[in-house]
Design a protein around this motif. Structure first.
Motif, short mmCIF file in Angstrom:
data_model
loop_
_atom_site.label_atom_id
_atom_site.label_comp_id
_atom_site.label_asym_id
_atom_site.label_seq_id
_atom_site.Cartn_x
_atom_site.Cartn_y
_atom_site.Cartn_z
N LEU A 81 0.83 -1.22 0.09
CA LEU A 81 -0.03 -0.10 0.13
C LEU A 81 0.81 1.30 -0.12
O LEU A 81 0.36 2.35 -0.34
CB LEU A 81 -1.10 0.00 1.29
N ALA A 82 2.09 1.16 0.75
CA ALA A 82 2.76 2.59 0.72
C ALA A 82 3.26 2.81 -0.89
O ALA A 82 3.84 3.82 -1.08
CB ALA A 82 4.14 2.30 1.33
N ALA A 83 3.26 1.86 -1.82
CA ALA A 83 3.65 2.19 -3.03
C ALA A 83 2.23 2.40 -3.83
O ALA A 83 2.50 2.58 -5.23
CB ALA A 83 4.29 0.83 -3.75
N ALA A 84 1.36 2.76 -3.45
CA ALA A 84 -0.09 2.91 -4.01
C ALA A 84 -0.18 4.30 -4.97
O ALA A 84 0.89 4.96 -4.28
CB ALA A 84 -1.21 2.79 -3.35
N THR A 85 -0.54 4.50 -6.15
CA THR A 85 -0.45 5.46 -6.73
C THR A 85 -1.86 5.80 -7.13
O THR A 85 -2.77 4.85 -7.34
CB THR A 85 0.32 5.57 -8.17
N VAL B 216 -11.19 -3.98 -5.70
CA VAL B 216 -11.10 -2.64 -6.42
C VAL B 216 -9.40 -2.47 -6.71
O VAL B 216 -8.54 -3.13 -5.98
CB VAL B 216 -11.31 -1.56 -5.26
N ALA B 217 -9.09 -2.27 -7.83
CA ALA B 217 -7.62 -2.17 -8.01
C ALA B 217 -6.96 -3.37 -8.09
O ALA B 217 -5.88 -3.66 -7.84
CB ALA B 217 -6.99 -1.12 -7.44
N GLY B 218 -7.80 -4.60 -8.43
CA GLY B 218 -7.26 -5.96 -8.41
C GLY B 218 -6.97 -6.53 -7.00
O GLY B 218 -6.40 -7.51 -6.60
N ALA C 114 -10.94 4.50 -9.88
CA ALA C 114 -10.38 3.75 -10.91
C ALA C 114 -9.17 3.79 -11.55
O ALA C 114 -8.63 3.22 -12.20
CB ALA C 114 -11.43 4.27 -12.03
N SER C 115 -8.59 5.01 -10.98
CA SER C 115 -7.37 5.11 -11.14
C SER C 115 -6.09 4.85 -10.37
O SER C 115 -4.99 4.96 -10.38
CB SER C 115 -7.10 6.90 -11.19
N VAL C 116 -6.84 4.15 -9.07
CA VAL C 116 -5.64 3.66 -8.07
C VAL C 116 -5.00 2.48 -8.66
O VAL C 116 -5.65 1.47 -9.38
CB VAL C 116 -6.34 3.14 -6.79
N ARG C 117 -3.73 2.30 -8.59
CA ARG C 117 -2.72 1.14 -8.99
C ARG C 117 -1.96 0.62 -7.78
O ARG C 117 -1.47 1.57 -7.02
CB ARG C 117 -1.86 1.80 -9.98
#
Length: 229
Positions: A79-83, A170-172, A223-226
């Motif tokens: 989660l720390a690398a989420a964009t 959400v976001a896989g 929808a933009s969360v990676r």
């Protein structure tokens, strides 16, 4: 989970919901504590065991065997690398703080409509870096029962009433979504909680009167969360 936020300028309270997370095995142990296979030592003059000698075949530790199965199970992301991207019509803002954080250590981001209204509308993103609860098992699979327990305890402590609680993807990744109402407040918060290993990421969309605007902005944000994991 959900967290509420209050604008430091004084007048109106804002809510952030942490969402907070899942079921499966209990919290993943640190990588250096995971069980590892051990190789058999080779003797210089030993002969292969013969039938009837009672020699047993080498076996793989059950934890490792289980981790190789169940590819359909959701592993906890980093989660720390989420964009993510800022939705159209929104801009970053400051002057907000968490009213009822899920854990004391967290980092916050806030997005508000570029055209202000009469109420308090905000998208709050909160990363809880150090959650003192086991939320995944040794294989990194989300433990939904543990996540549910953590969120239930948080709601009880904060006095928050929730509805429409659902586990979704959400976001896989597995995530909990819930609608929150805070005592004595006139706003509504819809929170999505992502679960990691010892961490949570919550996306809370709060509104008083501009529901359609905030729901649209929140859907675009999610929808933009990676996520990486």
């Amino acid at each position: 989970m959900t967290t509420a936020i209050a604008r430091t300028t004084g007048a109106v309270a804002v809510v952030l919901v942490l969402a907070g997370i899942v079921s499966g095995c209990i919290d993943a142990a640190p990588a250096d504590q995971n069980p590892a296979t051990t190789g058999a030592e080779r003797g210089s003059e030993q002969s292969p065991p013969r039938a009837g000698d009672g020699a047993s075949k080498p076996t793989m530790p059950p934890q490792l065997a289980e981790c190789g199965e169940g590819d359909d199970k959701s592993r906890t992301p980093e989660l720390a690398a989420a964009t993510w991207s800022t939705p159209a019509g929104f801009a970053q803002a400051s002057g907000y703080s968490q009213i009822a954080p899920i854990a004391p250590t967290h980092t916050d981001w806030y997005l508000v409509p570029e055209e202000p209204g009469d109420g308090v509308e905000v998208i709050a993103v909160v990363h809880y870096e150090d959650v003192p609860a086991r939320l995944s098992d040794e294989c990194g699979v989300v433990d939904r029962q543990a996540v549910n327990h953590l969120l239930e305890q948080w709601r009880a402590d904060a006095g928050v009433t929730v509805s429409d609680v659902v586990w979704t993807r959400v976001a896989g990744a597995d995530a909990v979504q819930q609608t929150e109402q805070y005592p004595g407040r006139d706003f509504t918060v819809r929170t999505t909680v992502f679960v990691g290993t010892g961490e949570l990421l919550t996306v809370s969309c709060q509104w008083t009167s501009r529901r359609e605007l905030m729901v649209t902005g929140c859907e675009e944000f999610l929808a933009s969360v990676r996520l990486e994991g």
